[in-house]
Motif scaffolding. Structure first.
Motif, PDB file in Angstrom:
ATOM      1  N   PRO A   7     -27.533-122.891 -40.163  1.00  0.00           N
ATOM      2  CA  PRO A   7     -27.946-122.484 -38.842  1.00  0.00           C
ATOM      3  C   PRO A   7     -28.327-121.057 -38.968  1.00  0.00           C
ATOM      4  CG  PRO A   7     -25.741-123.471 -38.445  1.00  0.00           C
ATOM      5  CD  PRO A   7     -26.221-123.466 -40.210  1.00  0.00           C
ATOM      6  N   LEU A   9     -28.177-118.423 -37.058  1.00  0.00           N
ATOM      7  CA  LEU A   9     -27.397-117.319 -36.652  1.00  0.00           C
ATOM      8  C   LEU A   9     -26.343-117.086 -37.983  1.00  0.00           C
ATOM      9  CD1 LEU A   9     -26.163-118.564 -33.178  1.00  0.00           C
ATOM     10  CD2 LEU A   9     -27.474-116.553 -33.954  1.00  0.00           C
ATOM     11  N   LYS A  49     -26.796-111.943 -29.698  1.00  0.00           N
ATOM     12  CA  LYS A  49     -27.638-113.055 -30.120  1.00  0.00           C
ATOM     13  C   LYS A  49     -26.408-114.279 -30.295  1.00  0.00           C
ATOM     14  CE  LYS A  49     -31.320-111.206 -32.617  1.00  0.00           C
ATOM     15  NZ  LYS A  49     -31.785-110.949 -33.917  1.00  0.00           N
ATOM     16  N   ASN A  52     -25.407-115.298 -26.751  1.00  0.00           N
ATOM     17  CA  ASN A  52     -26.496-116.262 -26.006  1.00  0.00           C
ATOM     18  C   ASN A  52     -26.369-117.587 -26.703  1.00  0.00           C
ATOM     19  OD1 ASN A  52     -27.589-114.034 -24.669  1.00  0.00           O
ATOM     20  ND2 ASN A  52     -28.969-113.308 -26.069  1.00  0.00           N
ATOM     21  N   GLU A  53     -25.959-117.851 -27.806  1.00  0.00           N
ATOM     22  CA  GLU A  53     -25.988-119.123 -28.369  1.00  0.00           C
ATOM     23  C   GLU A  53     -24.624-119.898 -28.236  1.00  0.00           C
ATOM     24  OE1 GLU A  53     -28.491-121.271 -29.625  1.00  0.00           O
ATOM     25  OE2 GLU A  53     -29.675-119.368 -29.106  1.00  0.00           O
ATOM     26  N   LYS A  54     -23.698-119.294 -27.384  1.00  0.00           N
ATOM     27  CA  LYS A  54     -22.460-119.806 -26.989  1.00  0.00           C
ATOM     28  C   LYS A  54     -21.413-119.614 -28.163  1.00  0.00           C
ATOM     29  CE  LYS A  54     -24.117-120.334 -22.839  1.00  0.00           C
ATOM     30  NZ  LYS A  54     -24.442-119.270 -22.031  1.00  0.00           N
ATOM     31  N   TYR A  55     -21.718-118.893 -29.017  1.00  0.00           N
ATOM     32  CA  TYR A  55     -20.818-119.168 -30.425  1.00  0.00           C
ATOM     33  C   TYR A  55     -19.613-117.949 -29.936  1.00  0.00           C
ATOM     34  CZ  TYR A  55     -23.883-121.487 -33.498  1.00  0.00           C
ATOM     35  OH  TYR A  55     -24.845-122.460 -34.204  1.00  0.00           O
TER      36      TYR A  55
END
Length: 105
Positions: A7, A9, A49, A52-55
């Protein structure tokens, strides 16, 4: 999961450090800043970031009339981090052929 499908991220050292730091529990922005030695702007951008990706999730509150933001890792973030760690383990202990990691067990 293929090695070149890591990923995006996790390709950033600061985002990865923040995620690993949050595994042990909720942390404030200031705690993450101290752990990562990042500037306010860079840390804020990387946390956004991840959020925003729900991590991760953030909570804003006040402590002694001062704004305070805390962060915690989500179930999705924990699952993705575990998947990443598992991939690294397979790469270290297994073999990689044609972009796929194969288990030698």
């Amino acid at each position: 999961m293929e090695i070149h499908n890591i990923p995006d991220l996790f390709s950033n050292k600061l985002r990865l450090a923040a995620m690993v730091s949050l595994i042990s529990g909720e942390k404030s922005f200031q705690e993450l800043k101290k752990i990562t030695s990042a500037s306010d702007g860079n840390l804020g951008a990387q946390l956004l970031k991840l959020e925003n990706e729900k991590y991760i999730e953030s909570t804003k509150s006040f402590l002694n009339r001062k704004p305070r933001t805390t962060y915690k890792i989500t179930e999705l973030g924990t699952a993705m981090l575990n998947e990443y760690v598992d991939l690294l383990d397979r790469v270290i202990h297994g073999t990689e052929k044609n972009g796929n990691v194969e288990d030698n067990h």
